[in-house]
Motif scaffolding. Structure first.
Motif, mmCIF file in Angstrom:
data_model
loop_
_atom_site.group_PDB
_atom_site.id
_atom_site.type_symbol
_atom_site.label_atom_id
_atom_site.label_comp_id
_atom_site.label_asym_id
_atom_site.label_seq_id
_atom_site.Cartn_x
_atom_site.Cartn_y
_atom_site.Cartn_z
ATOM 1 N N LEU A 34 -0.741 1.479 -2.062
ATOM 2 C CA LEU A 34 -1.106 0.570 -3.139
ATOM 3 C C LEU A 34 -1.900 1.406 -4.136
ATOM 4 C CD1 LEU A 34 -1.289 -2.251 -4.367
ATOM 5 C CD2 LEU A 34 -3.194 -2.741 -2.834
ATOM 6 N N ILE A 35 -1.332 1.616 -5.312
ATOM 7 C CA ILE A 35 -1.898 2.552 -6.280
ATOM 8 C C ILE A 35 -3.039 1.902 -7.063
ATOM 9 C CG2 ILE A 35 -1.416 3.971 -8.321
ATOM 10 C CD1 ILE A 35 1.479 4.204 -7.315
ATOM 11 N N GLU A 36 -4.188 2.551 -7.021
ATOM 12 C CA GLU A 36 -5.329 2.096 -7.817
ATOM 13 C C GLU A 36 -5.292 2.733 -9.197
ATOM 14 O OE1 GLU A 36 -9.946 1.203 -7.051
ATOM 15 O OE2 GLU A 36 -9.354 3.274 -6.604
ATOM 16 N N THR A 37 -5.154 4.055 -9.243
ATOM 17 C CA THR A 37 -5.013 4.775 -10.516
ATOM 18 C C THR A 37 -3.965 5.857 -10.333
ATOM 19 O OG1 THR A 37 -6.720 6.394 -9.959
ATOM 20 C CG2 THR A 37 -7.445 4.431 -11.172
ATOM 21 N N GLY A 85 0.539 -1.284 -8.183
ATOM 22 C CA GLY A 85 1.856 -1.436 -7.579
ATOM 23 C C GLY A 85 1.910 -0.821 -6.192
ATOM 24 N N PHE A 86 2.786 -1.374 -5.377
ATOM 25 C CA PHE A 86 3.036 -0.817 -4.057
ATOM 26 C C PHE A 86 4.035 0.322 -4.196
ATOM 27 C CE2 PHE A 86 1.558 -5.063 -3.024
ATOM 28 C CZ PHE A 86 0.726 -4.820 -1.943
ATOM 29 N N VAL A 87 3.936 1.297 -3.292
ATOM 30 C CA VAL A 87 4.855 2.427 -3.299
ATOM 31 C C VAL A 87 5.209 2.775 -1.856
ATOM 32 C CG1 VAL A 87 2.999 4.155 -3.420
ATOM 33 C CG2 VAL A 87 5.305 4.752 -4.202
ATOM 34 N N THR A 88 6.496 2.913 -1.595
ATOM 35 C CA THR A 88 7.009 3.295 -0.295
ATOM 36 C C THR A 88 8.481 3.601 -0.449
ATOM 37 O OG1 THR A 88 7.051 2.696 2.055
ATOM 38 C CG2 THR A 88 7.682 0.967 0.506
#
Length: 192
Positions: A49-52, A75-78
């Motif tokens: 889960l991207i903060e910055t 946004g989520f990333v995987t």
């Protein structure tokens, strides 16, 4: 993490306690530009889960990098396919900016899902959003002109044009960099 917490609460309609339970399992990682989050050939066992920052998801074919997706703040990333199937990732996810990402392992996610029913609801919402985004992208690739695809991209994320190198935007849009340059010049003339 407060901004992420509020985003998650809003996105999934969670109360404060649910948001805290969900985010408690995430571990902060500070990554540098060009660090790899998920490598090609690695079985994906985590969700970020991207903060910055900003990440790019790429495939490689005949020595060329093909951009699949970008992952931004909040946004989520995987690699969801690898995550679900347990098969090696066919793509690489790497940072194109210094990035702060909160990471949860598959094991931790499954553990918290067994104890809290609202996590399953969140998964359903995420799956629906992922399907709709993929549907819209495929439909756009089939029906829209390169100019229309670029305009939609800019309308969705105005900051993309400043943050992402032109050759990456071109790959994402499936056009050559010089074609993207012509599209941008043409649109700039219309504005002026």
């Amino acid at each position: 993490m407060n901004a992420l917490r509020e985003h998650i609460r809003s996105l999934f309609k969670l109360n404060e306690e649910e948001a805290s339970v969900f985010l408690a399992e995430f571990i902060r990682k500070d990554l540098q530009k060009d660090d790899v989050f998920i490598a090609e050939g690695e079985i994906c066992k985590k969700v970020g889960l991207i903060e910055t920052g900003l990440m790019v998801c790429t495939y490689h074919k005949n020595g060329n990098e093909i951009i699949d997706e970008f992952a931004f703040e909040n946004g989520f990333v995987t690699n969801y396919y690898s995550f679900l199937t347990g098969t090696p990732s066919e793509k690489t996810i790497r940072c194109i900016e210094d990035t702060t990402v909160y990471v949860i392992s598959r094991q931790s996610l499954e553990k918290v899902s067994r104890h809290y029913a609202f996590i399953e609801r969140m998964a359903g919402i995420m799956n629906e959003r992922l399907f709709l985004r993929t549907h819209d992208r495929v439909k756009s690739m089939l029906l829209d002109t390169a100019t229309e695809r670029y305009q939609k991209l800019v309308a969705q994320r105005k900051d993309m044009v400043q943050r992402i190198p032109q050759y990456m935007l071109a790959s994402y849009l499936h056009v050559k960099p010089e074609t993207l340059s012509r599209i941008r010049k043409k649109l700039a003339k219309k504005i002026n």
